[in-house]
Structure formats: C-alpha cells, structure tokens
Design a protein around this motif. Sequence first.
Motif, PDB file in Angstrom:
ATOM      1  N   ARG A   1       0.552  -0.910  -0.119  1.00 60.52           N
ATOM      2  CA  ARG A   1       0.210  -0.459  -0.146  1.00 60.52           C
ATOM      3  C   ARG A   1       0.386   1.386  -0.200  1.00 60.52           C
ATOM      4  NH1 ARG A   1      -2.243   0.231   5.657  1.00 60.52           N
ATOM      5  NH2 ARG A   1      -0.252   1.833   5.817  1.00 60.52           N
ATOM      6  N   ASP A   2       1.951   1.006   0.846  1.00 61.79           N
ATOM      7  CA  ASP A   2       3.204   2.931   1.101  1.00 61.79           C
ATOM      8  C   ASP A   2       3.914   2.485  -0.111  1.00 61.79           C
ATOM      9  OD1 ASP A   2       0.897   3.368   2.719  1.00 61.79           O
ATOM     10  OD2 ASP A   2       1.852   3.084   4.614  1.00 61.79           O
ATOM     11  N   LYS A   3       3.764   1.663  -0.721  1.00 65.79           N
ATOM     12  CA  LYS A   3       5.139   0.868  -1.327  1.00 65.79           C
ATOM     13  C   LYS A   3       6.790   1.210  -0.878  1.00 65.79           C
ATOM     14  CE  LYS A   3       3.213   2.871  -5.620  1.00 65.79           C
ATOM     15  NZ  LYS A   3       2.285   3.156  -5.445  1.00 65.79           N
ATOM     16  N   ILE A   4       6.648   0.729   0.311  1.00 70.29           N
ATOM     17  CA  ILE A   4       7.939   0.456   0.913  1.00 70.29           C
ATOM     18  C   ILE A   4       8.571  -0.923   1.107  1.00 70.29           C
ATOM     19  CG2 ILE A   4       8.520   0.075   3.719  1.00 70.29           C
ATOM     20  CD1 ILE A   4       6.301   1.540   4.066  1.00 70.29           C
ATOM     21  N   PRO A   5       9.856  -0.652   0.786  1.00 75.59           N
ATOM     22  CA  PRO A   5      10.893  -2.204   0.530  1.00 75.59           C
ATOM     23  C   PRO A   5      10.989  -2.609   1.703  1.00 75.59           C
ATOM     24  CG  PRO A   5      12.042   0.171  -0.368  1.00 75.59           C
ATOM     25  CD  PRO A   5      10.616   0.881   0.387  1.00 75.59           C
ATOM     26  N   VAL A   6      11.046  -3.846   1.123  1.00 76.21           N
ATOM     27  CA  VAL A   6      11.057  -4.925   1.828  1.00 76.21           C
ATOM     28  C   VAL A   6      11.988  -5.863   2.023  1.00 76.21           C
ATOM     29  CG1 VAL A   6      10.036  -7.248   3.095  1.00 76.21           C
ATOM     30  CG2 VAL A   6       8.516  -4.699   2.495  1.00 76.21           C
ATOM     31  N   ILE A   7      12.801  -6.848   2.385  1.00 75.45           N
ATOM     32  CA  ILE A   7      13.998  -7.405   2.687  1.00 75.45           C
ATOM     33  C   ILE A   7      13.657  -8.348   3.879  1.00 75.45           C
ATOM     34  CG2 ILE A   7      16.592  -7.788   2.116  1.00 75.45           C
ATOM     35  CD1 ILE A   7      14.690  -4.119   1.950  1.00 75.45           C
ATOM     36  N   PRO A   8      13.892  -9.877   3.074  1.00 77.17           N
ATOM     37  CA  PRO A   8      13.700 -10.756   4.087  1.00 77.17           C
ATOM     38  C   PRO A   8      15.204 -10.891   4.317  1.00 77.17           C
ATOM     39  CG  PRO A   8      13.032 -11.381   1.670  1.00 77.17           C
ATOM     40  CD  PRO A   8      13.644 -10.038   1.428  1.00 77.17           C
ATOM     41  N   ARG A   9      15.232 -11.496   5.506  1.00 79.88           N
ATOM     42  CA  ARG A   9      16.608 -12.205   6.105  1.00 79.88           C
ATOM     43  C   ARG A   9      17.038 -13.229   7.328  1.00 79.88           C
ATOM     44  NH1 ARG A   9      21.202  -8.535   7.553  1.00 79.88           N
ATOM     45  NH2 ARG A   9      21.990  -9.616  10.085  1.00 79.88           N
ATOM     46  N   GLY A  10      16.994 -13.875   7.130  1.00 78.70           N
ATOM     47  CA  GLY A  10      17.403 -14.974   7.642  1.00 78.70           C
ATOM     48  C   GLY A  10      18.792 -15.295   8.603  1.00 78.70           C
ATOM     49  N   THR A  11      19.938 -15.723   8.234  1.00 77.08           N
ATOM     50  CA  THR A  11      20.941 -14.677   9.720  1.00 77.08           C
ATOM     51  C   THR A  11      21.643 -13.948   8.861  1.00 77.08           C
ATOM     52  OG1 THR A  11      20.520 -17.255  10.206  1.00 77.08           O
ATOM     53  CG2 THR A  11      22.619 -16.412  10.738  1.00 77.08           C
ATOM     54  N   GLY A  12      21.655 -13.002   7.096  1.00 77.89           N
ATOM     55  CA  GLY A  12      22.537 -11.929   7.213  1.00 77.89           C
ATOM     56  C   GLY A  12      23.662 -13.271   6.595  1.00 77.89           C
ATOM     57  N   THR A  13      24.031 -14.224   6.335  1.00 83.16           N
ATOM     58  CA  THR A  13      25.551 -14.057   6.264  1.00 83.16           C
ATOM     59  C   THR A  13      26.319 -14.426   4.284  1.00 83.16           C
ATOM     60  OG1 THR A  13      24.610 -17.411   5.919  1.00 83.16           O
ATOM     61  CG2 THR A  13      25.261 -16.613   7.896  1.00 83.16           C
ATOM     62  N   SER A  14      24.772 -13.986   4.116  1.00 83.77           N
ATOM     63  CA  SER A  14      24.966 -13.275   2.532  1.00 83.77           C
ATOM     64  C   SER A  14      26.336 -12.826   2.030  1.00 83.77           C
ATOM     65  CB  SER A  14      24.134 -11.991   1.798  1.00 83.77           C
ATOM     66  OG  SER A  14      24.271 -11.354   0.671  1.00 83.77           O
ATOM     67  N   VAL A  15      27.145 -12.987   0.679  1.00 82.58           N
ATOM     68  CA  VAL A  15      28.194 -12.752   0.302  1.00 82.58           C
ATOM     69  C   VAL A  15      28.402 -11.289  -0.376  1.00 82.58           C
ATOM     70  CG1 VAL A  15      30.681 -13.378   0.082  1.00 82.58           C
ATOM     71  CG2 VAL A  15      29.081 -14.884   1.064  1.00 82.58           C
ATOM     72  N   THR A  16      27.133 -10.812  -0.544  1.00 81.15           N
ATOM     73  CA  THR A  16      27.256  -9.926  -2.069  1.00 81.15           C
ATOM     74  C   THR A  16      26.068  -9.324  -2.066  1.00 81.15           C
ATOM     75  OG1 THR A  16      25.011 -11.790  -2.059  1.00 81.15           O
ATOM     76  CG2 THR A  16      26.671 -12.314  -3.506  1.00 81.15           C
ATOM     77  N   GLY A  17      26.342  -8.833  -0.486  1.00 82.50           N
ATOM     78  CA  GLY A  17      24.666  -8.146  -0.202  1.00 82.50           C
ATOM     79  C   GLY A  17      23.900  -8.109  -0.407  1.00 82.50           C
ATOM     80  N   ALA A  18      23.593  -9.086  -0.880  1.00 84.95           N
ATOM     81  CA  ALA A  18      22.095  -9.117  -1.489  1.00 84.95           C
ATOM     82  C   ALA A  18      20.535  -9.205   0.388  1.00 84.95           C
ATOM     83  CB  ALA A  18      21.311 -11.138  -1.273  1.00 84.95           C
ATOM     84  N   VAL A  19      21.456  -9.059   0.950  1.00 85.33           N
ATOM     85  CA  VAL A  19      20.245  -9.045   1.739  1.00 85.33           C
ATOM     86  C   VAL A  19      19.956  -7.803   2.697  1.00 85.33           C
ATOM     87  CG1 VAL A  19      22.737 -10.101   4.009  1.00 85.33           C
ATOM     88  CG2 VAL A  19      19.836 -10.345   4.219  1.00 85.33           C
ATOM     89  N   LEU A  20      21.193  -6.497   2.092  1.00 87.58           N
ATOM     90  CA  LEU A  20      21.478  -5.030   2.906  1.00 87.58           C
ATOM     91  C   LEU A  20      19.922  -4.957   1.576  1.00 87.58           C
ATOM     92  CD1 LEU A  20      25.049  -4.722   2.717  1.00 87.58           C
ATOM     93  CD2 LEU A  20      23.543  -5.940   4.423  1.00 87.58           C
ATOM     94  N   PRO A  21      19.297  -3.532   3.033  1.00 87.59           N
ATOM     95  CA  PRO A  21      18.481  -2.348   2.319  1.00 87.59           C
ATOM     96  C   PRO A  21      19.032  -1.418   1.837  1.00 87.59           C
ATOM     97  CG  PRO A  21      18.743  -2.625   4.657  1.00 87.59           C
ATOM     98  CD  PRO A  21      19.954  -3.342   4.454  1.00 87.59           C
TER      99      PRO A  21
END
Length: 523
Positions: A58-78
């Motif tokens: 509704r408000d067009k807010i970015p949502v970034i799902p996250r598990g443990t945040g062990t991503s090596v590529t920045g994939a998990v960063l908002p």
Amino acid sequence: MGYVEELREIVGPENVFDDRVECLAYSRDMSVHQGIPDVVVFARTTEQVSAIMKIAYRDKIPVIPRGTGTSVTGAVLPIRGGIVLDLHLMNNILEINKKDFYARLEPGVVCMQLNKILEKDGLMFPPNPGSEAIATIGGMVSTNASGHRAVKYGTTRDYIKGLTVVLADGSIVQTGTIAPKSSLGYDLTRLFSAAEGTLGIITEVIVKLEPKPEYGALALAIFGDLNAAGDAVTEVTTSGIKLAGCEIMDKFSLKVVEEVLQRDVSKIEALLIMEADGPKEVVVRDMNRIEEICRRYEVQEFQWSDDPVKREEMMKARGGLVPTLSRIKPGNRLVPIAEDFGVPSTKIPETIRKAQAIAEKYGVIIATFGHVGDGNVHTTFVSDVRSREEWEKLRPAVEELVKTAMEMKGTLSAEHGTGLTRAPHIGLQLGPALEIMRKVKKALDPENILNPGKMALDEDKADIYDYFAFQPLLENPEGARSLGEEADNEVLACIHCGFCRLGCPTFSVTHRESRNARGRNAL
Ligand SMILES: Cc1cc2nc3c(=O)[nH]c(=O)nc-3n(C[C@H](O)[C@H](O)[C@H](O)COP(=O)(O)OP(=O)(O)OC[C@H]3O[C@@H](n4cnc5c(N)ncnc54)[C@H](O)[C@@H]3O)c2cc1C
Ligand code: SF4
C-alpha cells in the motif's frame, strides 16, 4: 497512525526496532556493501508476513527478507531503506516424514540444526554450505546454496519439493507437491530459488531428505604440480568413482595456513581433500583406487582415513583458511568481489593458473580454493581496506577474472549468488535472458518493493563499489583510529560472517543483531 505503528500492531511492539543502533547493526553482511533499514521487524507466522506485505504494498515500502544475514554479495542489505523482515525466529520444524522422505520447515530453521535432528533417524538434508552452523533454510533456498558435497548430492534447489510464498501484495501461494514427481505447469518452486527475496517471501519449505550413508572416508593428497593434481581428479571422477566431496587449495591458500599444516609448503602447488561415502566395502575400494591414481600423478604425500578425529585433522587447513585470510597482514581482510566462479571441473587448474597470473600482473593477493569436484573456484582477494590505491588495483583484476570465467564457459556465481556484487556483470553471462528476468520481476512485483536494487533487475549501471561500506573509512581514515592503529586493525579484520551469534549470551537472550559482536562491529 504511521506504518511502523501498524507493524507494531501486527507483530507486537517487542518485535519492531526502528532505533538508530538496531538499524545500523543490520547494515552489513560479508560483502563490501552496506545499506541501512528504516525498521527491523521479527515475524513468526505466514499471516504476519502477509499483513506486513499488505502495508508495504500500500505504501510502496521496500521489504528485505533476512535469515541470518550470512550473504556474501550484499543481497540481504536494505540499500533503499525500508523494512528488514528478520525471519530467523520463524524456525519450527513442522513435520519430518520418514517414510516419504520429506520435511516441512519454517524458513528460519538452521541447516545444521536440522541435520542434527535428522541424524537420529539415519536421514540427512545434503546441502551443507560452509555457513551451515548458522545459515537458514530460507536463505539457502533464496541463494541456491551448496557445500563441498554438491559434487555428489547437488545444491539446495535439488532438494526443494515445495514452498509457501507471500507475494508483494500480501497474497499467499503454494508451489510444488510432496509427491515424488510432478509435470504440472511451470516449475514455480525453482523460480523462487536463487531469487534472493526479489520475488516473494518464503514462509515454508518442503525439503527432500536422503538416507545418511553408512560409512565415509577422507583422503588428503599433496601435489608439487597443479596440473598433475587436476589430472588426478579428472581421472578419479571419470573412472567411475563417485566422490562425495573434493576440495582444492592452491599454493597461496596453503601459504596462509602453513602453520596449521605444520609443514613447509614452498614445494607444494596443490592440496586435495577427497571424500567418499556409501557402503564400507565400496568406499574402501574407492580410496585404494584413488591412492593408485594419485601415485601415478606423482603425489608427494597421500593418506586416507575413516577415523572421525583424523578426518577432522585433515580438514583443519581448509576450515582454517577463510578465518586466516584476514590475518595475512594487519589492516587487511578478505574482499569477496570476484570470489565464486564456476567452471567445468577440467578447467580448474587452468583457471587457478590464470588467477595467479592476474594477481601477479596487478600486484594483488588472490588465494584460490574451492570445490574442485563441482567446478567451484573461490578466487579470494585479500586487501588493505583503508587504501584507496589498493581498491583501485582490484578493479582491473576483477574484470580479468570475469573474462576468464566467461572464456571457460563458466558462471559468475556457483553458490554465493548475485546481490550487488555480481550486478555489474550479470548481463555479460545472461545476455537477453536478463530481460526475461526483469519481466518476471515486474509481473510478480510491479511496485518493485521486494529487495529492490539487486541483481541489476531495475538498473543497468552497476559498479562493484556501489553502496560501498568502506567509503567513510577512505574519506576519514583517521576516524577508524580512535583506539590506535593496532586496535583498529583487529576491528577491520572482522568479516561480518555472523558466526559469533552461536555463542553470544547477549544475542541468545535478545536475538538482536546489535547485541551480537557482528552488529557491534558494524556500529
Ligand atoms: C563464512 C561463510 C561461509 C559461507 N560458505 C558458503 C558455502 O560454502 N556455500 C554457499 O552456498 N554459501 C556460503 N555462504 C553464503 C551464505 O551463507 C549462504 O548464501 C546462505 O544460504 C545464506 O543464508 P542466510 O540465512 O544467512 O540468508 P541471508 O544472508 O539472510 O539472505 C540471503 C538472501 O536470501 C534472501 N532471503 C533470506 N530468507 C528469505 C526468505 N525466507 N524468503 C525470501 N528470501 C529470503 C535475502 O533477502 C537475501 O537476498 C557463506 C557465508 C559465510 C559468511
Ligand atoms: S566477530 Fe563475529 S562477525 Fe566478526 S569475524 Fe568474528 S564471528 Fe565473524
């Protein structure tokens, strides 16, 4: 009422954090990038995730799902702010079906914890990334993670039978089936694999299970010649032996762990660790055949063992490599910006030699190691993160490594994923297929709120140093010397891997990133 208040109503105020400290603590992963959320939310049910997505849509807010945040590529960063949806507490094992060989899991279930439980029933979930002690199943599906056993058992994608996914508008869909096979319609389950949270939020995963092999053994082989090591592996794998794992370390990697190995490595060009599992008589026969083959290729030293203690000792050098890379020189740390190529297995020695030549040409350090059996080469830079010149030297070296992988008809990422790090080059490999991906993204997420800015889905111009975590340090090097250079070197050596959450008493009670060493280091 603002949207943060609405989030508090959905999950309870104790699960919503919009203070500066918590948001900054979520701003890093192991990559060179950073992104700060506006709010962090812990969700525990599919219904909560759905209600959160309805507000975000509704408000067009970015949502970034996250598990443990062990991503090596920045994939998990908002990188565009918004909501980090932390799912690590959605971690129930909903069902283990021993007769039909599947388990139903919430996305926050940790890989190793699952395997510990399955072990009691003689079962296993085979994909085992190096981060298995902390990585979640949701993160593993979303990056198609895999480990050293991929050569025999495949990657996470091969073990996903079905998913429950909350889409951008909050609607809930189920994909797949628990039936052993299906030919009905598009394979939407696979569509969400390696999608890195850009297409939907996974809230349940049905995984396929395997019987645990009755017996296993490990062989360690040391070669004075890299090509001989490569030829030996090729002969092993083409002679009918089904290796369960095959790791390689090049001479620079070996130099890093020389102390752990307790030997002079100056005359060693490659170390191989080969694993086999299955019925005992087959494994013993295979180990003897592997030895015969290695001896034909003038192996300097060969040993194999089925003793768990001995096996652990053999793996010590490989296990110690990543942590030790950041200790090569004070102020240096590993820099994962071109670290995950996949090439045909027979091309591994050539790829390693080319990486060594590139390192020499540009005067940079590249330690190469990887899963030789499945063609995965981790060409890992180690660099002084405070030096602008060092960062600039890495640029042309990255371009040449990318070119090398393409010449080998390989892939730019074998297991770590795309995120921000691979965004500048993804088009090189995918060509027109990238446009198809963009159309899929637009169809499923028309407002571009799901993990926006990743995988070059909405931007053509990407740079390896976009959203650069080290920029403030380059601009104010004195800012990092608050406790003196020696102390700062230790702070900079933290690779933001997140393993510290395993033993941290303050994290185990609060579950907050800001109460853990990784989060504190990010601050
Ligand atoms: C020391 C170390 C060693 C590693 N070794 C390996 C290795 O051997 N092999 C390998 O493949 N990887 C490895 N990795 C990378 C990483 O651990 C894997 O990618 C892992 O699968 C990520 O799991 P996670 O729970 O930390 O996911 P996160 O880092 O939290 O998320 C990864 C991506 O998945 C998305 N995501 C997470 N959960 C969901 C969900 N429920 N729904 C939709 N999207 C979601 C995120 O938005 C993000 O884009 C390593 C990392 C470290 C730090
Ligand atoms: S402090 Fe934590 S995040 Fe940093 S290197 Fe150690 S385990 Fe990894």
